[in-house]
Design an enzyme around this catalytic site. Structure first.
Site, PDB file in Angstrom:
ATOM      1  N   CYS A  39     -28.182  -8.155  12.742  1.00  0.00           N
ATOM      2  CA  CYS A  39     -29.481  -7.520  12.959  1.00  0.00           C
ATOM      3  C   CYS A  39     -30.589  -8.265  12.205  1.00  0.00           C
ATOM      4  O   CYS A  39     -31.650  -8.544  12.761  1.00  0.00           O
ATOM      5  CB  CYS A  39     -29.449  -6.079  12.466  1.00  0.00           C
ATOM      6  SG  CYS A  39     -29.358  -4.848  13.779  1.00  0.00           S
TER       7      CYS A  39
ATOM      8  N   CYS B 208       0.854  -1.201   0.000  1.00  0.00           N
ATOM      9  CA  CYS B 208       0.000   0.000   0.000  1.00  0.00           C
ATOM     10  C   CYS B 208       0.883   1.242   0.000  1.00  0.00           C
ATOM     11  O   CYS B 208       0.617   2.228  -0.686  1.00  0.00           O
ATOM     12  CB  CYS B 208      -0.892   0.021   1.243  1.00  0.00           C
ATOM     13  SG  CYS B 208      -1.867  -1.461   1.515  1.00  0.00           S
TER      14      CYS B 208
ATOM     15  N   CYS C 245     -36.693  -0.601  15.159  1.00  0.00           N
ATOM     16  CA  CYS C 245     -35.836  -0.514  16.344  1.00  0.00           C
ATOM     17  C   CYS C 245     -35.075   0.801  16.386  1.00  0.00           C
ATOM     18  O   CYS C 245     -35.066   1.494  17.399  1.00  0.00           O
ATOM     19  CB  CYS C 245     -34.831  -1.665  16.374  1.00  0.00           C
ATOM     20  SG  CYS C 245     -35.556  -3.265  16.768  1.00  0.00           S
ATOM     21  N   HIS C 246     -34.412   1.134  15.277  1.00  0.00           N
ATOM     22  CA  HIS C 246     -33.406   2.198  15.331  1.00  0.00           C
ATOM     23  C   HIS C 246     -33.959   3.592  15.047  1.00  0.00           C
ATOM     24  O   HIS C 246     -33.249   4.566  15.190  1.00  0.00           O
ATOM     25  CB  HIS C 246     -32.252   1.860  14.385  1.00  0.00           C
ATOM     26  CG  HIS C 246     -31.548   0.595  14.780  1.00  0.00           C
ATOM     27  ND1 HIS C 246     -30.796   0.508  15.929  1.00  0.00           N
ATOM     28  CD2 HIS C 246     -31.522  -0.644  14.213  1.00  0.00           C
ATOM     29  CE1 HIS C 246     -30.315  -0.726  16.038  1.00  0.00           C
ATOM     30  NE2 HIS C 246     -30.744  -1.445  15.018  1.00  0.00           N
TER      31      HIS C 246
ATOM     32  N   CYS D   6       2.380   3.090  -3.262  1.00  0.00           N
ATOM     33  CA  CYS D   6       1.579   4.079  -4.000  1.00  0.00           C
ATOM     34  C   CYS D   6       1.168   5.251  -3.109  1.00  0.00           C
ATOM     35  O   CYS D   6       1.213   6.397  -3.500  1.00  0.00           O
ATOM     36  CB  CYS D   6       0.317   3.448  -4.572  1.00  0.00           C
ATOM     37  SG  CYS D   6       0.621   2.293  -5.912  1.00  0.00           S
ATOM     38  N   HIS D   7       0.726   4.919  -1.884  1.00  0.00           N
ATOM     39  CA  HIS D   7       0.090   5.941  -1.047  1.00  0.00           C
ATOM     40  C   HIS D   7       1.054   6.616  -0.080  1.00  0.00           C
ATOM     41  O   HIS D   7       0.660   7.552   0.616  1.00  0.00           O
ATOM     42  CB  HIS D   7      -1.055   5.316  -0.240  1.00  0.00           C
ATOM     43  CG  HIS D   7      -2.151   4.740  -1.096  1.00  0.00           C
ATOM     44  ND1 HIS D   7      -3.088   5.528  -1.720  1.00  0.00           N
ATOM     45  CD2 HIS D   7      -2.445   3.468  -1.438  1.00  0.00           C
ATOM     46  CE1 HIS D   7      -3.921   4.745  -2.407  1.00  0.00           C
ATOM     47  NE2 HIS D   7      -3.547   3.496  -2.254  1.00  0.00           N
TER      48      HIS D   7
ATOM     49  N   CYS E 182      -7.973  -2.233  -5.034  1.00  0.00           N
ATOM     50  CA  CYS E 182      -6.548  -1.886  -5.011  1.00  0.00           C
ATOM     51  C   CYS E 182      -5.700  -3.162  -5.042  1.00  0.00           C
ATOM     52  O   CYS E 182      -4.709  -3.247  -5.754  1.00  0.00           O
ATOM     53  CB  CYS E 182      -6.228  -1.105  -3.733  1.00  0.00           C
ATOM     54  SG  CYS E 182      -5.661   0.580  -4.020  1.00  0.00           S
TER      55      CYS E 182
ATOM     56  N   ARG F 236     -22.459  -6.710  11.019  1.00  0.00           N
ATOM     57  CA  ARG F 236     -23.435  -6.195  11.977  1.00  0.00           C
ATOM     58  C   ARG F 236     -24.831  -6.193  11.361  1.00  0.00           C
ATOM     59  O   ARG F 236     -25.807  -6.533  12.015  1.00  0.00           O
ATOM     60  CB  ARG F 236     -23.033  -4.779  12.406  1.00  0.00           C
ATOM     61  CG  ARG F 236     -23.848  -4.267  13.581  1.00  0.00           C
ATOM     62  CD  ARG F 236     -23.524  -5.052  14.835  1.00  0.00           C
ATOM     63  NE  ARG F 236     -24.557  -4.930  15.864  1.00  0.00           N
ATOM     64  CZ  ARG F 236     -25.662  -5.664  15.915  1.00  0.00           C
ATOM     65  NH1 ARG F 236     -25.896  -6.584  14.999  1.00  0.00           N
ATOM     66  NH2 ARG F 236     -26.527  -5.513  16.872  1.00  0.00           N
TER      67      ARG F 236
ATOM     68  N   CYS G 224     -35.448  -2.146   9.904  1.00  0.00           N
ATOM     69  CA  CYS G 224     -34.408  -1.412  10.640  1.00  0.00           C
ATOM     70  C   CYS G 224     -35.046  -0.300  11.451  1.00  0.00           C
ATOM     71  O   CYS G 224     -34.711  -0.067  12.616  1.00  0.00           O
ATOM     72  CB  CYS G 224     -33.400  -0.784   9.671  1.00  0.00           C
ATOM     73  SG  CYS G 224     -32.677  -1.919   8.481  1.00  0.00           S
TER      74      CYS G 224
END
Lengths: 285, 109
Positions: free
Chosen positions: A246, A99, A204-205, A102-103, A138, A242, A201
Site C-alpha cells: 500500500c 511447538c 482510500c480506506h 509445550c502447547h 517462542c 500488504r 491510509c
C-alpha cells in the site's frame, strides 16, 4: 456511506456512477464449511469517529473469489495451514522441542482466540508485539531455534495456522493501558499522507471504500482476514507485506516489515476491526 | 524433483444410482513453467504435472493434458455420474516421471 458523498470529488462521483454495477460492498453472508459463521459486517468500535459500520474485505471481492473462501477445500491458503501443522509437530533448535511439546497437538492446543488479541503488550520486553514476533520469540527463547524471516513463508504459514485456530472468534485487541502510546502512534501513521501521491491510509480506506481506484475495488483495509491468499501472488500475504504494498503504491519509501512503525500501524488497524471475525487464511484478489 | 506434492480429493461417500456428483481435486505442486529465470540468471527447468486422469471402475471419466501456463497447485472440479457402487481412481503424472494416486470409494444409498 454518508462520508463518501461528502468528501468525494465530482469527478470521482461520475466514475463511481459508471462503475456502480460492481462498486460498493455486496450483501452476502459468509459461512465457512457450512459451520463457521463469520461476522463480515458489524457496528464500528467506539474509538472510530468517521465510520459507523465496519466490513470485512471479503464483501468487496468478486463472487468467484468470495466463493473460494466458503469451503476450505477451495481455499488455497489452507495448503499453508496444512504445511504449518506438520511444522507444529516437528522439533527444531538446540532444545529439541517442537511447538506441540509445550502447547500440545494441533487438535488439543489451547491456541483458539490468540490471533484475535494480537498485537498486544508484552510485559517482559516492555513493548507491543505482533503474533509473528511472539512466534519468533517462542522459537528463539523456548526452542533455541533461528527466528524466521518476518515475511518468510515459514512464519506466514504458522501465522495462518494461528488464524485458522481462532477462525470465527471476534477480533478484540486492547487499545488502552500500556499499549495506548503505540496505538496513538499507529493512528497518527494512519492519518499521515505519505509519498509523492500524498495519500494516507484514510484517504482510500476510510474516505473512499466501496469506490474504484482504477481497476481496484477499495475495501476498508481490515486486517481480520490475514494472512490472505492473494490470487495475483498465488501465495499467502502477511499483514506487513500488504502494508508495504500500500505504501509503495503511494510512491513512498516504505517502513520495513516488523518495524516499530508497522507494529503500531497493525495495532491501530486491528483495533478498527474489533468485532469482525478472525477470517484467515482468506482469499483475495 | 518437485517437493511437498500431495494430492487431495473431495468426493461424496454416498450417492444414489445414476446420480451426478461433483468432485473436487487439488494437488500441491509448484508447476514450474520452464520460462522463469533463477537468481543466477539461468532458466529454471520445467517441472509440471502434465496429465490428470480420473477413472470410475476402470472406465475413463476425465483425461486432461496439462500445459506450463497452468498455475501452481492445480485444482479441478468436475461432475461425474455414479451408475453403481465403486471406486474413483485419480492419477496425476509428473514431468519427472512420478505418478501420484488417490482412490475414493462411493457407495450406493
Amino acid at each position: 456511506m454518508k462520508f463518501k458523498a461528502m468528501t468525494a470529488l465530482a469527478g470521482l462521483l461520475a466514475i463511481s456512477a459508471v462503475g456502480a454495477a460492481n462498486a460498493d460492498p455486496v450483501e452476502d453472508e459468509l459461512v465457512i464449511n457450512d459451520e463457521i459463521e463469520i461476522v463480515t459486517r458489524t457496528a464500528a468500535p467506539e474509538h472510530m469517529e468517521y465510520i459507523d459500520e465496519i466490513m470485512s474485505g471479503w464483501l468487496f471481492r468478486e463472487d468467484d473469489t468470495r466463493d473460494m473462501e466458503r469451503d476450505d477445500f477451495d481455499n488455497p491458503g489452507m495448503l499453508a495451514v496444512e504445511a504449518a501443522m506438520e511444522v507444529w509437530e516437528t522439533a527444531d533448535g538446540t532444545e529439541g522441542k517442537s511447538c506441540a511439546d509445550c502447547h500440545g497437538s494441533v487438535e488439543e492446543a489451547d491456541i483458539a482466540g490468540v490471533r484475535a488479541v494480537y498485537p498486544k503488550w508484552h510485559e517482559a520486553s516492555g513493548e507491543v508485539r505482533t503474533l509473528e514476533m511472539a512466534i519468533n520469540d517462542c522459537r528463539t527463547e523456548q526452542m533455541g531455534a533461528e527466528p524466521w524471516g518476518y515475511t518468510s513463508a515459514d512464519l506466514t504459514n504458522m501465522s495462518a495456522l494461528m488464524s485458522y485456530m481462532s477462525r470465527g472468534l471476534p477480533m478484540n485487541v486492547a487499545i488502552d493501558g500500556p499499549v495506548q502510546a503505540t496505538w496513538e502512534r499507529g493512528k497518527e501513521i494512519y492519518y499521515t499522507r505519505y509519498g509523492q501521491l500524498e495519500l494516507a491510509c484514510a484517504n482510500c480506506h476510510e474516505d473512499n471504500y466501496g469506490n474504484m481506484i482504477r481497476a481496484d475495488h477499495l475495501s476498508q483495509g481490515q486486517t481480520n482476514a490475514f494472512p490472505a491468499y492473494r490470487l495475483k501472488d498465488a501465495a499467502l500475504v502477511p499483514i506487513h507485506k500488504r502494508f508495504q504494498g500500500c505504501i509503495r503504491d503511494t510512491r513512498a519509501e516504505t517502513f520495513s516489515p516488523g518495524s516499530p512503525e508497522f507494529v503500531a500501524l497493525e495495532l491501530y488497524v486491528a483495533s478498527r476491526g474489533n468485532g469482525l471475525s478472525v477470517e484467515g487464511p482468506s482469499v483475495r484478489n | 524433483m518437485a517437493e511437498g506434492v500431495k494430492p487431495r480429493v473431495k468426493a461424496p461417500k454416498k450417492a444414489a444410482a445414476g446420480e451426478t456428483v461433483t468432485i473436487k481435486t487439488l494437488i500441491s505442486h509448484p508447476m514450474e513453467s520452464g520460462q522463469r529465470k533463477g537468481k543466477d540468471g539461468n532458466l529454471i527447468p520445467r517441472s509440471i504435472i502434465n496429465r490428470f486422469t480420473c477413472e470410475f471402475n476402470g472406465k475413463s471419466v476425465i483425461d486432461v493434458t496439462m500445459e506450463p501456463a497452468i498455475s501452481t497447485n492445480p485444482y479441478f472440479e468436475f461432475d461425474a455420474v455414479v451408475p453403481e457402487a465403486g471406486d474413483f481412481k485419480f492419477t496425476w503424472y509428473d514431468d519427472d516421471g512420478s505418478v501420484y494416486e488417490d482412490v475414493k470409494s462411493v457407495a450406493i444409498g
